[in-house]
Scaffold this motif. Structure first.
Motif, PDB file in Angstrom:
ATOM      1  N   GLU A 303      -0.268   1.417  -1.709  1.00 33.30           N
ATOM      2  CA  GLU A 303      -1.644   1.991  -1.666  1.00 33.30           C
ATOM      3  C   GLU A 303      -2.277   1.759  -0.583  1.00 33.30           C
ATOM      4  OE1 GLU A 303      -4.032   1.562  -5.069  1.00 33.30           O
ATOM      5  OE2 GLU A 303      -2.306   2.366  -6.440  1.00 33.30           O
ATOM      6  N   LEU A 304      -2.229   0.184  -0.210  1.00 25.28           N
ATOM      7  CA  LEU A 304      -2.963  -0.252   1.034  1.00 25.28           C
ATOM      8  C   LEU A 304      -2.254   0.485   2.416  1.00 25.28           C
ATOM      9  CD1 LEU A 304      -5.119  -2.035   2.310  1.00 25.28           C
ATOM     10  CD2 LEU A 304      -3.281  -3.969   2.254  1.00 25.28           C
ATOM     11  N   TYR A 305      -0.982   0.520   2.224  1.00 24.15           N
ATOM     12  CA  TYR A 305      -0.128   0.957   3.500  1.00 24.15           C
ATOM     13  C   TYR A 305      -0.546   2.424   3.642  1.00 24.15           C
ATOM     14  CZ  TYR A 305       3.827   1.978   6.384  1.00 24.15           C
ATOM     15  OH  TYR A 305       4.334   2.267   7.520  1.00 24.15           O
ATOM     16  N   TYR A 306      -0.674   2.926   2.482  1.00 24.91           N
ATOM     17  CA  TYR A 306      -0.882   4.651   2.837  1.00 24.91           C
ATOM     18  C   TYR A 306      -2.460   4.634   2.950  1.00 24.91           C
ATOM     19  CZ  TYR A 306      -1.813   9.424   1.476  1.00 24.91           C
ATOM     20  OH  TYR A 306      -2.288  10.703   1.551  1.00 24.91           O
ATOM     21  N   LYS A 307      -3.250   3.840   2.349  1.00 23.21           N
ATOM     22  CA  LYS A 307      -4.729   3.798   2.825  1.00 23.21           C
ATOM     23  C   LYS A 307      -5.062   3.777   4.289  1.00 23.21           C
ATOM     24  CE  LYS A 307      -9.264   1.916   1.884  1.00 23.21           C
ATOM     25  NZ  LYS A 307      -9.895   0.938   0.916  1.00 23.21           N
ATOM     26  N   VAL A 308      -4.108   2.804   4.922  1.00 20.29           N
ATOM     27  CA  VAL A 308      -4.358   2.112   6.237  1.00 20.29           C
ATOM     28  C   VAL A 308      -3.556   3.210   7.246  1.00 20.29           C
ATOM     29  CG1 VAL A 308      -4.202   0.380   7.780  1.00 20.29           C
ATOM     30  CG2 VAL A 308      -4.909   0.004   5.655  1.00 20.29           C
ATOM     31  N   THR A 309      -2.520   3.503   6.795  1.00 23.51           N
ATOM     32  CA  THR A 309      -1.497   4.301   7.803  1.00 23.51           C
ATOM     33  C   THR A 309      -1.606   5.806   7.577  1.00 23.51           C
ATOM     34  OG1 THR A 309       0.630   4.190   6.691  1.00 23.51           O
ATOM     35  CG2 THR A 309      -0.023   2.149   8.010  1.00 23.51           C
ATOM     36  N   GLY A 310      -1.824   6.271   6.550  1.00 20.23           N
ATOM     37  CA  GLY A 310      -1.589   7.749   5.967  1.00 20.23           C
ATOM     38  C   GLY A 310      -0.348   7.969   5.842  1.00 20.23           C
ATOM     39  N   LYS A 311       0.784   6.913   5.772  1.00 24.94           N
ATOM     40  CA  LYS A 311       2.027   7.213   5.294  1.00 24.94           C
ATOM     41  C   LYS A 311       2.476   6.647   3.872  1.00 24.94           C
ATOM     42  CE  LYS A 311       3.182   6.964  10.336  1.00 24.94           C
ATOM     43  NZ  LYS A 311       3.972   6.287  11.428  1.00 24.94           N
ATOM     44  N   LYS A 312       3.508   7.236   3.354  1.00 21.96           N
ATOM     45  CA  LYS A 312       4.021   6.669   2.246  1.00 21.96           C
ATOM     46  C   LYS A 312       5.378   5.864   2.283  1.00 21.96           C
ATOM     47  CE  LYS A 312       1.537  10.111  -0.990  1.00 21.96           C
ATOM     48  NZ  LYS A 312       1.952  10.860  -2.289  1.00 21.96           N
TER      49      LYS A 312
END
Length: 403
Positions: A303-312
């Protein structure tokens, strides 16, 4: 006290060799390695610590071990490897008492099998152990030491377990290895004073010279008594790197320099990290330091990765080392990124340095890494921790004397 003559195969940067040299009980006749950065680093180490410039350079043979006959007898005018008189010129009629080394582990590692579309089934490195055994058959040492990753216990690229092939080959060469490799030979380096969780298979073999000896009993005793005596309490990340000077982010980073890299300590400088990654590192390290533990789960990290990068991402990419625990395994993958080896100090906002990786691998501070950062991380990650290697060398020497 007699010194044992040794040959090191697949020497890499010399982690295993370093431990054997530190004991003072071995006389290195030659070390074979095909990667040039590793050879240069190893020559430099031998020159400045254990040997002199002329003999050190001669002892490190840069060549493809699969070309076994040329390796033994010498070769000339090769476009990649030049000319060399070969192993026999260095052995010079002496008895080879011990052969050590371990083929590249990528073909056996679980991570390698996951990343490769064919599960590493077609990787030539699966069968490099055959070259090792051909040299064992030629020089007939009393003892062999063969090191590799845990994944070698399950690797079966052609349907037959690699360890079964290795056992059969050693048996045909008249060498005994322990009957249950998982039970006896699978060791966690953390239990021997290395500040990281690092499981490795350490195969010790004995040439069967005396039919009256029960070699399985000897090997069981070696693992459960002789080597076991060298275990010690766990060491932590703080024990390993806590006294190194901090490296903080620059207020005005340049295009490729993000941190204040002025420690003047060999290898102790940060790779470039953009502001986004620095922010993630700070969040994750602060979360642990302040004992909030909001990001303990894989899902939260995704979730943090998606929140920061916009990528899953299907896997989480981040891991912060804990001050009060051993590190996770130091891998060769550090040459690509350090996202799974984030420094525990949230103020530093970075992954670990080459020197910190070397410390966690127990390389001495006077062991210099002068190649590129990528090459240095690769050779450190592929090495046997010298602290464990020294204990293994002492245990092997005791085994030799007992035979």
């Amino acid at each position: 006290m007699k010194k044992l003559n040794s040959l090191e195969l697949f020497a890499g940067v010399g982690g295993l060799l370093e431990g054997f040299e530190e004991t003072g009980d071995y006389d290195l006749l030659a070390a074979v390695e095909w990667l040039k950065p590793q050879c240069r680093t190893l020559v430099n180490r031998l020159e400045h610590k254990y040997d002199n410039p002329e003999t050190a350079k001669a002892k490190v043979i840069n060549f493809d071990i699969q070309r076994t006959e040329e390796l033994i007898d010498g070769w000339h005018d090769d476009p990649e490897f030049g000319s060399n008189e070969g192993l026999n010129s260095l052995v010079d009629g002496n008895t080879v008492d011990v052969i050590t080394g371990g083929p590249p582990c990528q073909a056996y590692s679980l991570a390698g099998r996951i990343r490769d579309k064919d599960g590493m089934k077609n990787d030539y490195r699966n069968f490099l152990f055959e070259s090792y055994i051909r040299l064992v058959e030629y020089y007939k040492p009393k003892i062999i030491v063969f090191e590799n990753v845990e994944g070698i216990l399950t690797a079966a690229p052609d349907g037959e377990l690699i360890v079964d092939k290795i056992r059969k080959a050693f048996d045909e060469a008249n060498y005994e290895i322990v009957d249950d490799l998982r039970k006896y030979a699978l060791l966690n380096m953390a239990e021997f004073g290395v500040p990281q969780v690092r499981k490795r298979v350490i195969i010790v073999g004995i040439r069967r010279d005396d039919p009256s000896i029960n070699y399985q009993d000897v090997l069981h005793n070696f693992y459960t008594q002789t080597l076991n005596a060298y275990r010690e309490p766990l060491k932590t990340v703080k024990d390993a790197i806590g006294d190194l000077p901090p490296i903080y982010p620059l207020k005005d980073p340049t295009a490729r320099v993000s941190h204040d890299n002025n420690s003047n300590i060999n290898g102790h400088y940060s790779r470039y990290h953009n502001l986004r990654d620095q922010r993630i590192f700070e969040i994750l390290a602060s979360d642990i330091l302040n004992e909030r533990h909001e990001y303990d789960s894989t899902e939260k990290l995704k979730e943090l990765y998606y929140k920061v990068t916009g990528k899953k991402s299907n896997i989480h990419k981040y891991h912060v080392l804990a001050w009060d625990k051993p590190s996770t395994t130091i891998p060769a993958h550090l040459k690509k990124d350090g996202l799974r080896h984030i420094h525990p100090d949230p103020k530093q906002k970075r992954s670990i340095t080459v020197r910190e990786a070397a410390r966690i691998q127990t390389f001495p501070d006077d062991f210099e890494f002068t190649e590129s950062m990528g090459s240095s991380f690769e050779m450190i990650g592929n090495a046997v921790p010298p602290k464990f290697a020294k204990k293994l060398a002492s245990a092997v020497y005791s085994l030799y004397e007992s035979l």
